[in-house]
Design a protein around this motif. Sequence first.
Motif, PDB file in Angstrom:
ATOM      1  N   ARG A 236     -21.432  41.653  33.650  1.00 25.52           N
ATOM      2  CA  ARG A 236     -20.613  40.730  34.103  1.00 25.52           C
ATOM      3  C   ARG A 236     -21.429  39.705  35.136  1.00 25.52           C
ATOM      4  N   GLU A 237     -21.026  38.577  35.165  1.00 24.93           N
ATOM      5  CA  GLU A 237     -22.047  37.586  35.901  1.00 24.93           C
ATOM      6  C   GLU A 237     -21.121  36.215  36.381  1.00 24.93           C
ATOM      7  N   THR A 238     -21.614  35.786  37.671  1.00 23.92           N
ATOM      8  CA  THR A 238     -20.595  34.681  38.009  1.00 23.92           C
ATOM      9  C   THR A 238     -21.722  33.521  38.359  1.00 23.92           C
ATOM     10  N   VAL A 239     -22.828  33.386  37.724  1.00 21.30           N
ATOM     11  CA  VAL A 239     -23.913  32.638  38.221  1.00 21.30           C
ATOM     12  C   VAL A 239     -23.818  31.185  37.118  1.00 21.30           C
ATOM     13  N   SER A 240     -23.327  31.729  35.965  1.00 17.52           N
ATOM     14  CA  SER A 240     -23.410  30.445  35.079  1.00 17.52           C
ATOM     15  C   SER A 240     -22.176  29.501  35.168  1.00 17.52           C
ATOM     16  N   GLY A 241     -21.302  29.856  35.714  1.00 16.71           N
ATOM     17  CA  GLY A 241     -20.080  28.835  35.987  1.00 16.71           C
ATOM     18  C   GLY A 241     -19.188  28.975  34.611  1.00 16.71           C
ATOM     19  N   THR A 242     -19.601  29.776  33.671  1.00 19.42           N
ATOM     20  CA  THR A 242     -18.661  29.832  32.291  1.00 19.42           C
ATOM     21  C   THR A 242     -18.442  31.208  32.177  1.00 19.42           C
ATOM     22  N   PRO A 243     -17.341  31.452  31.264  1.00 22.43           N
ATOM     23  CA  PRO A 243     -16.515  32.693  31.173  1.00 22.43           C
ATOM     24  C   PRO A 243     -17.455  33.359  30.301  1.00 22.43           C
ATOM     25  N   VAL A 244     -17.451  34.833  30.423  1.00 21.34           N
ATOM     26  CA  VAL A 244     -18.328  35.653  29.381  1.00 21.34           C
ATOM     27  C   VAL A 244     -18.120  35.563  27.959  1.00 21.34           C
ATOM     28  N   ASP A 245     -18.905  35.200  27.143  1.00 17.80           N
ATOM     29  CA  ASP A 245     -18.766  35.268  25.690  1.00 17.80           C
ATOM     30  C   ASP A 245     -18.697  36.820  25.030  1.00 17.80           C
ATOM     31  N   GLU A 246     -17.414  37.250  24.862  1.00 15.18           N
ATOM     32  CA  GLU A 246     -17.280  38.705  24.343  1.00 15.18           C
ATOM     33  C   GLU A 246     -18.279  38.816  22.907  1.00 15.18           C
ATOM     34  N   THR A 247     -18.244  37.837  22.170  1.00 15.87           N
ATOM     35  CA  THR A 247     -18.572  37.970  20.907  1.00 15.87           C
ATOM     36  C   THR A 247     -20.427  38.146  20.944  1.00 15.87           C
ATOM     37  N   GLN A 248     -20.731  37.578  22.063  1.00 15.20           N
ATOM     38  CA  GLN A 248     -22.298  37.930  22.447  1.00 15.20           C
ATOM     39  C   GLN A 248     -22.570  39.272  22.848  1.00 15.20           C
ATOM     40  N   ILE A 249     -21.671  39.991  23.456  1.00 14.56           N
ATOM     41  CA  ILE A 249     -21.853  41.522  23.832  1.00 14.56           C
ATOM     42  C   ILE A 249     -21.805  42.205  22.668  1.00 14.56           C
ATOM     43  N   ALA A 250     -20.682  41.861  21.774  1.00 14.35           N
ATOM     44  CA  ALA A 250     -20.682  42.452  20.382  1.00 14.35           C
ATOM     45  C   ALA A 250     -22.021  42.233  19.670  1.00 14.35           C
ATOM     46  N   ALA A 251     -22.565  41.322  19.705  1.00 16.26           N
ATOM     47  CA  ALA A 251     -23.761  40.891  19.096  1.00 16.26           C
ATOM     48  C   ALA A 251     -24.974  41.655  19.842  1.00 16.26           C
ATOM     49  N   MET A 252     -24.754  42.385  20.775  1.00 17.65           N
ATOM     50  CA  MET A 252     -25.849  43.155  21.422  1.00 17.65           C
ATOM     51  C   MET A 252     -26.802  42.030  22.294  1.00 17.65           C
ATOM     52  N   ARG A 253     -26.348  41.005  22.490  1.00 19.05           N
ATOM     53  CA  ARG A 253     -27.205  40.089  23.349  1.00 19.05           C
ATOM     54  C   ARG A 253     -26.377  39.037  24.109  1.00 19.05           C
ATOM     55  N   LYS A 254     -26.626  38.644  25.155  1.00 17.46           N
ATOM     56  CA  LYS A 254     -26.158  37.649  26.105  1.00 17.46           C
ATOM     57  C   LYS A 254     -27.259  36.826  26.601  1.00 17.46           C
ATOM     58  N   ASP A 255     -27.021  35.452  26.652  1.00 21.64           N
ATOM     59  CA  ASP A 255     -28.035  34.527  27.250  1.00 21.64           C
ATOM     60  C   ASP A 255     -27.297  33.262  28.150  1.00 21.64           C
ATOM     61  N   PHE A 256     -27.458  33.192  29.350  1.00 22.15           N
ATOM     62  CA  PHE A 256     -26.973  32.015  29.896  1.00 22.15           C
ATOM     63  C   PHE A 256     -27.861  31.591  31.052  1.00 22.15           C
ATOM     64  N   THR A 257     -27.610  30.408  31.830  1.00 17.77           N
ATOM     65  CA  THR A 257     -28.407  29.614  32.448  1.00 17.77           C
ATOM     66  C   THR A 257     -27.794  29.848  33.940  1.00 17.77           C
ATOM     67  N   VAL A 258     -28.590  30.049  34.922  1.00 20.23           N
ATOM     68  CA  VAL A 258     -28.197  30.189  36.210  1.00 20.23           C
ATOM     69  C   VAL A 258     -28.344  28.734  37.163  1.00 20.23           C
ATOM     70  N   ARG A 259     -27.107  28.694  37.434  1.00 20.56           N
ATOM     71  CA  ARG A 259     -26.484  27.166  37.654  1.00 20.56           C
ATOM     72  C   ARG A 259     -26.014  27.262  39.204  1.00 20.56           C
ATOM     73  N   GLN A 260     -25.543  28.558  39.800  1.00 25.17           N
ATOM     74  CA  GLN A 260     -25.168  28.580  41.005  1.00 25.17           C
ATOM     75  C   GLN A 260     -25.353  30.105  41.533  1.00 25.17           C
ATOM     76  N   ALA A 261     -25.234  30.147  42.883  1.00 22.54           N
ATOM     77  CA  ALA A 261     -25.441  31.704  43.491  1.00 22.54           C
ATOM     78  C   ALA A 261     -24.195  32.494  43.192  1.00 22.54           C
ATOM     79  N   GLY A 262     -24.424  33.698  42.819  1.00 23.04           N
ATOM     80  CA  GLY A 262     -23.494  34.560  42.505  1.00 23.04           C
ATOM     81  C   GLY A 262     -23.859  36.179  42.378  1.00 23.04           C
ATOM     82  N   GLU A 263     -23.423  36.759  41.325  1.00 24.90           N
ATOM     83  CA  GLU A 263     -23.577  38.178  41.047  1.00 24.90           C
ATOM     84  C   GLU A 263     -23.936  38.540  39.553  1.00 24.90           C
ATOM     85  N   VAL A 264     -24.797  39.358  39.135  1.00 22.90           N
ATOM     86  CA  VAL A 264     -24.907  39.784  37.912  1.00 22.90           C
ATOM     87  C   VAL A 264     -24.894  41.300  37.904  1.00 22.90           C
TER      88      VAL A 264
END
Length: 818
Positions: A236-264
């Motif tokens: 779970r993360e709130t730093v990219s400003g985009t919703p979590v892509d569940e297909t990436q979790i299923a693929a055992m990998r998640k990539d995102f860019t930090v654009r704002q302050a938040g929590e991972v």
Amino acid sequence: MAELSKLPQNIRTPLFLTWLGLWAERGVRAFWPLWSVLFVLAAAVLFNGFSLFDGLALWLLVGFFAGAFVVTAWQGQRQFIAPSRSDALRRLDATLPGRPLAALLDTPAVGRGDASAEAMWRTHLQMMAQRARLARAVPPELSQRQRDPYALRYVAAVALGMALLFGSFGMGRGPEGTPDGAALASGPAWEGWLEPPRHTRLPALYLNDIPEGALDVVQGSRLTLRVYGAEGVDVRETVSGTPVDETQIAAMRKDFTVRQAGEVEVTGTDGRIWQIALRPDQVPTISHDGEIETTPEGEMTLPFWAEDDYGIVSGTAEIALDLPNVNRRYGLTPDPEPRDIVRVDLPMSFSGNRQAFGEILREDFSQHPWAGLPVTISLSVTDAQGQVGKSAPISVPLPGRSFFDPMAKAVIEARRDLLWNRTNGARVDQVLRAVTWLPEEVFRDMDNFTELQAIQVRLQEGIATGGLTSEARDELAEALWALALALEDGDLENALERLRQAQERLSEAMRNGASPDEIARLMEELRQATQDYMRELAERNGDENDPDAQRSGEATELTQDDLQAMMDRIQRLMNEGRMAEAQQLLDELMQMMENMQVTQGQGGQGQQALDQLGDTLREQQDLSDDSFNELNQRQNGQGGQPEEGEGQGQGDLADQLAQRQQALRDELQRQEGNLPGAGTDEGEAARQSLRDAGRAMDEAAEALRDDNLGRAIDRQAEAIERLREGMRSLNEALNQQDGQQQAGGQQGQGRPAEDGRQDPLGRREGNGAPLGSDNDMLQGEDAYRRAEELTDEIRRRSSEAERPEEERDYLNRLLDRF
């Protein structure tokens, strides 16, 4: 070595150090393959490289390293020969003139029992003992460039260094960081990496090694999470400003860019929670860092200072017409034709550090339509994120070349009006016809008048055909510019004409109330023109077939110091605002220059030696520029100096530079043998400076042969400085000789004044009259106070670093004399 007792005590330390150097030299030569194998083996262990292989492949790898160790150890033991003290003695003796150490250990083959022969032998030993005292430890030759052309030893050292920094002895992971069976059996696992933007040059972070809590992250960082066994693991993360892509979790990998302050948050086995605090990328800043200056040729120099937290990528200077501040008169009355804002790229730092640096923008806008008109100059810089920082605009007249010839100024003004708006064509034609009504009174060279008539014909044809096109207007502007330069500079091959022009420009500037900077520049131009005229006149005095050269009976005799003092007096009067007196003295100087006989003190062999040294200095400066350009190209293209063995083409270029450096060194050595001024302190100082320059050239050539451009440039800079010192000392030696010759045999030349008339400065007029006055100019009770004031003023001015070096030298000579 019992015979060492025959040697002086002071050589034992350099002999011991030389012996240790031989141990290091021979050890490196014999065993560098062995330690290279050991370095690679250690790096493989620290990086857990053996865990990538199993079975037969693992045994083959172990056997390879074992065989390499045995072979390199056997070869090293076979090649290594322990150095003896005799080897060190020979190495040390070879660096001394005449091999004095071997001589001190020698015994005479003949002449034993002969008192005279033994006395001569003892004298010889004393001389050798004195030379032996010069002994210095010989450094070892550790370079293995010939034996290791591909720099494999450096590769092994770098591998070990990287392993010590980033490796470990952990044996728990298999290929590509996959957890071992025990880890998989214990439940799901994950890994994470945080990569800052590339332009920040910050290292990537391995999130598994970072405890949960606050985490400071650069904006734009890339966060990658890899899951091994997806069951029970969530991200779970709130730093990219985009919703979590569940297909990436299923693929055992998640990539995102930090654009704002938040929590991972990573839940499940070994879960973590990080509170991400954003570290913003600051906007770059730029500001003006000094006054705008203009060279005599019209080039503008604008210093600036730029800063950014991670580095600046590019910069631009924008120049726009400041129309509200333009004096809208004459040809500037109509509205200007639209023109684009002038944009030029700012120079970036050569050192590679673009976080905070200062540079100078150099551009020549003399031919631009806005030259001399009010403009605003704004500077801007851009960082890797595309953020732009701007300076406060400054309002100045656009710098350009200044013209002092009245006709040249009229042509430049006509050109400006034509470029301002093509509707000024008829007015420009009318003005040019008016100022050329009596051409023989305004043109020194009627060819220029003919050229101006041709320009007017083209202008009239363009107007008659319905108006000037932009192409025709630009062609006329180019022709007017070339004509203005011809009118301003005149015949530059005639030194006397150039001297007259310099005097006229200075007089015109004083009459028009020019700025102090402009007057100082014109005064420097007058000094240069005077030197050129004296040099030409001296050459003509040496030509017996030149009728103008035989004027000794009716000429005023001047020396370099006399002229220098006179021009210093003129400049001092102008600085004090006494323009009338300065103009009177300037006219007198011009009259004297036209009727002078130069006391040439640097002719013949002395002038020839100075000219040759000047040529050598210029060639050394050109070579240093080429070396610097090559180093700069390597840094920009490869990020730094290449390793040994890389870039065959670069090595060839360095060899070519080394050959040029060696040729310059040989030429300087030849010039040293023909150097005049022997027997004087200044002459010996010149010789010592040239010897130092030769030593620096030798070191520069050696550095170039080793492909070490940085050290070569340092040595070349030292050689240039020593050459300049040598030329200054030689010039002083020649001047001193000339002064002695004049004092002994040239007094009384010329004719005294016939009627005893004096000029306004109290000096006698007439051919052969001295420059000074015999009158006591300090009579009265205030004489001592006035003398003290003058001495204090001379001391103050001689200590001002901003004054020209020639002026400060003259003031110091005054202090030494009086």
